[in-house]
Design a protein around this motif. Structure first.
Motif, short mmCIF file in Angstrom:
data_model
loop_
_atom_site.label_atom_id
_atom_site.label_comp_id
_atom_site.label_asym_id
_atom_site.label_seq_id
_atom_site.Cartn_x
_atom_site.Cartn_y
_atom_site.Cartn_z
N ALA A 123 -2.18 -26.72 -24.28
CA ALA A 123 -3.53 -26.73 -24.87
C ALA A 123 -3.58 -27.59 -26.13
O ALA A 123 -4.62 -28.18 -26.45
CB ALA A 123 -3.98 -25.32 -25.18
N ASN A 124 -2.46 -27.69 -26.84
CA ASN A 124 -2.42 -28.48 -28.07
C ASN A 124 -2.22 -29.97 -27.84
O ASN A 124 -2.27 -30.75 -28.78
CB ASN A 124 -1.33 -27.96 -29.02
CG ASN A 124 -1.77 -26.68 -29.70
OD1 ASN A 124 -2.95 -26.43 -29.86
ND2 ASN A 124 -0.81 -25.87 -30.08
N LEU A 125 -1.95 -30.35 -26.59
CA LEU A 125 -1.84 -31.78 -26.29
C LEU A 125 -3.21 -32.43 -26.43
O LEU A 125 -4.23 -31.82 -26.11
CB LEU A 125 -1.35 -32.00 -24.85
CG LEU A 125 0.10 -31.68 -24.54
CD1 LEU A 125 0.33 -31.77 -23.03
CD2 LEU A 125 1.04 -32.61 -25.28
N PRO A 126 -3.24 -33.68 -26.87
CA PRO A 126 -4.53 -34.39 -26.89
C PRO A 126 -5.07 -34.50 -25.46
O PRO A 126 -4.29 -34.58 -24.50
CB PRO A 126 -4.18 -35.77 -27.44
CG PRO A 126 -2.81 -35.67 -28.01
CD PRO A 126 -2.15 -34.50 -27.38
N GLN A 127 -6.36 -34.52 -25.34
CA GLN A 127 -7.01 -34.60 -24.02
C GLN A 127 -6.48 -35.76 -23.20
O GLN A 127 -6.29 -35.65 -22.00
CB GLN A 127 -8.54 -34.73 -24.21
CG GLN A 127 -9.32 -34.89 -22.94
CD GLN A 127 -9.42 -33.61 -22.14
OE1 GLN A 127 -9.21 -32.54 -22.66
NE2 GLN A 127 -9.72 -33.72 -20.86
N THR A 128 -6.21 -36.90 -23.88
CA THR A 128 -5.74 -38.09 -23.16
C THR A 128 -4.37 -37.89 -22.52
O THR A 128 -4.03 -38.57 -21.57
CB THR A 128 -5.67 -39.31 -24.10
OG1 THR A 128 -4.80 -39.00 -25.20
CG2 THR A 128 -7.05 -39.70 -24.58
N LEU A 129 -3.58 -36.95 -23.04
CA LEU A 129 -2.27 -36.65 -22.46
C LEU A 129 -2.34 -35.43 -21.55
O LEU A 129 -1.68 -35.38 -20.51
CB LEU A 129 -1.24 -36.40 -23.57
CG LEU A 129 -0.98 -37.53 -24.56
CD1 LEU A 129 0.07 -37.13 -25.57
CD2 LEU A 129 -0.59 -38.81 -23.85
N ARG A 130 -3.13 -34.44 -21.95
CA ARG A 130 -3.21 -33.19 -21.20
C ARG A 130 -3.81 -33.40 -19.81
O ARG A 130 -3.28 -32.90 -18.81
CB ARG A 130 -4.05 -32.17 -21.99
CG ARG A 130 -4.11 -30.80 -21.33
CD ARG A 130 -4.87 -29.77 -22.16
NE ARG A 130 -6.22 -30.20 -22.48
CZ ARG A 130 -6.67 -30.43 -23.72
NH1 ARG A 130 -5.89 -30.27 -24.75
NH2 ARG A 130 -7.90 -30.83 -23.91
N GLU A 131 -4.88 -34.16 -19.72
CA GLU A 131 -5.57 -34.33 -18.45
C GLU A 131 -4.70 -34.97 -17.37
O GLU A 131 -4.59 -34.44 -16.26
CB GLU A 131 -6.88 -35.10 -18.66
CG GLU A 131 -7.78 -35.04 -17.47
CD GLU A 131 -9.16 -35.62 -17.76
OE1 GLU A 131 -10.05 -35.44 -16.91
OE2 GLU A 131 -9.37 -36.24 -18.82
N PRO A 132 -4.04 -36.11 -17.65
CA PRO A 132 -3.17 -36.69 -16.60
C PRO A 132 -2.02 -35.76 -16.22
O PRO A 132 -1.65 -35.67 -15.05
CB PRO A 132 -2.64 -37.98 -17.24
CG PRO A 132 -3.53 -38.28 -18.36
CD PRO A 132 -4.12 -36.98 -18.82
N LEU A 133 -1.46 -35.05 -17.20
CA LEU A 133 -0.36 -34.13 -16.91
C LEU A 133 -0.81 -33.01 -15.97
O LEU A 133 -0.14 -32.72 -14.98
CB LEU A 133 0.19 -33.53 -18.21
CG LEU A 133 1.32 -32.52 -18.03
CD1 LEU A 133 2.58 -33.23 -17.56
CD2 LEU A 133 1.58 -31.77 -19.33
N ILE A 134 -1.94 -32.42 -16.24
CA ILE A 134 -2.45 -31.33 -15.41
C ILE A 134 -2.79 -31.84 -14.01
O ILE A 134 -2.48 -31.18 -13.01
CB ILE A 134 -3.66 -30.64 -16.08
CG1 ILE A 134 -3.16 -29.86 -17.30
CG2 ILE A 134 -4.38 -29.71 -15.11
CD1 ILE A 134 -4.26 -29.29 -18.17
N LEU A 135 -3.41 -33.01 -13.92
CA LEU A 135 -3.74 -33.56 -12.60
C LEU A 135 -2.46 -33.84 -11.80
O LEU A 135 -2.43 -33.64 -10.58
CB LEU A 135 -4.56 -34.84 -12.74
CG LEU A 135 -5.98 -34.66 -13.26
CD1 LEU A 135 -6.62 -36.02 -13.56
CD2 LEU A 135 -6.82 -33.89 -12.26
N SER A 136 -1.42 -34.26 -12.49
CA SER A 136 -0.15 -34.55 -11.81
C SER A 136 0.56 -33.28 -11.38
O SER A 136 0.99 -33.15 -10.23
CB SER A 136 0.75 -35.34 -12.75
OG SER A 136 2.04 -35.48 -12.21
N VAL A 137 0.67 -32.31 -12.28
CA VAL A 137 1.46 -31.12 -12.01
C VAL A 137 0.67 -30.08 -11.20
O VAL A 137 1.14 -29.59 -10.18
CB VAL A 137 1.97 -30.50 -13.32
CG1 VAL A 137 2.69 -29.19 -13.07
CG2 VAL A 137 2.90 -31.47 -14.04
N ALA A 138 -0.52 -29.77 -11.66
CA ALA A 138 -1.28 -28.69 -11.01
C ALA A 138 -1.94 -29.13 -9.71
O ALA A 138 -1.93 -28.40 -8.73
CB ALA A 138 -2.34 -28.15 -11.97
#
Length: 183
Positions: A123-138
């Motif tokens: 949740a503390n990741l910037p949106q620009t990093l969090r969004e690609p990570l979640i799309l990749s993993v989840a």
């Protein structure tokens, strides 16, 4: 483009494709092995990639050999990734079978604490990093799929996922968030 021109273009693409794979029949099997596919599975990956390519030949933008090779390599890479994901899911052992000694398993509160820490770090990741990570993993999307969704390049997607993972590792290891370059 008329229906006749589209049909001719499709025929041209298919004949160019057949000529390319006829000239190097073992190319995709070798490419699969270079991508980390077990030699026993490489022929299956090659055949699946050829089938996918044949079915989507109309999406090929150029009949130039270099472009066609790149396109086919991308399909082979995605097919190898799909196989790896399938094998990873199949190798998962049910939780109760994977625990040899239930007393050695962390208590529920410890697990909850670990999960809460992970969620907090994400949740503390910037949106620009969090969004690609979640799309990749989840959602298990590939870099090109994420790039298309976020309207950025696939290279940028891979870079952002790498940066996100690095920050999560730093967070887990107790490193200060500002101790390394981030963007």
């Amino acid at each position: 483009m008329s229906v006749h021109e589209t049909a001719k273009s499709s025929r041209d693409a298919r004949s160019s494709f057949l000529a390319m794979i006829s000239g190097q029949p073992d190319r995709l099997r070798r490419r699969s092995i270079s991508l980390g596919v077990a030699p026993d599975d490489a022929q299956d990956v090659a055949q699946t990639a050829l089938l996918r390519a044949w079915r989507s030949i109309e999406t090929l933008q150029s009949l130039e050999p270099g472009q066609m090779c790149s396109w086919l390599d991308r399909i082979a890479r995605n097919t190898a990734i799909d196989l790896a994901r399938k094998q990873a899911r199949a190798s998962l052992v049910p939780l109760e079978e994977s625990i040899e000694d239930p007393k050695s398993f962390p208590r529920e509160s410890e697990v909850r604490e670990i999960l809460n820490s992970a969620l907090h770090a994400i949740a503390n990741l910037p949106q620009t990093l969090r969004e690609p990570l979640i799309l990749s993993v989840a959602e298990e999307l590939t870099a090109p799929e994420i790039a298309d969704r976020l309207q950025i390049s696939a290279a940028a997607v891979r870079q952002r996922i790498s940066r996100a993972r690095k920050r999560l590792i730093e967070s887990r290891d107790g490193a200060t968030p500002g101790s390394a370059k981030h963007s």
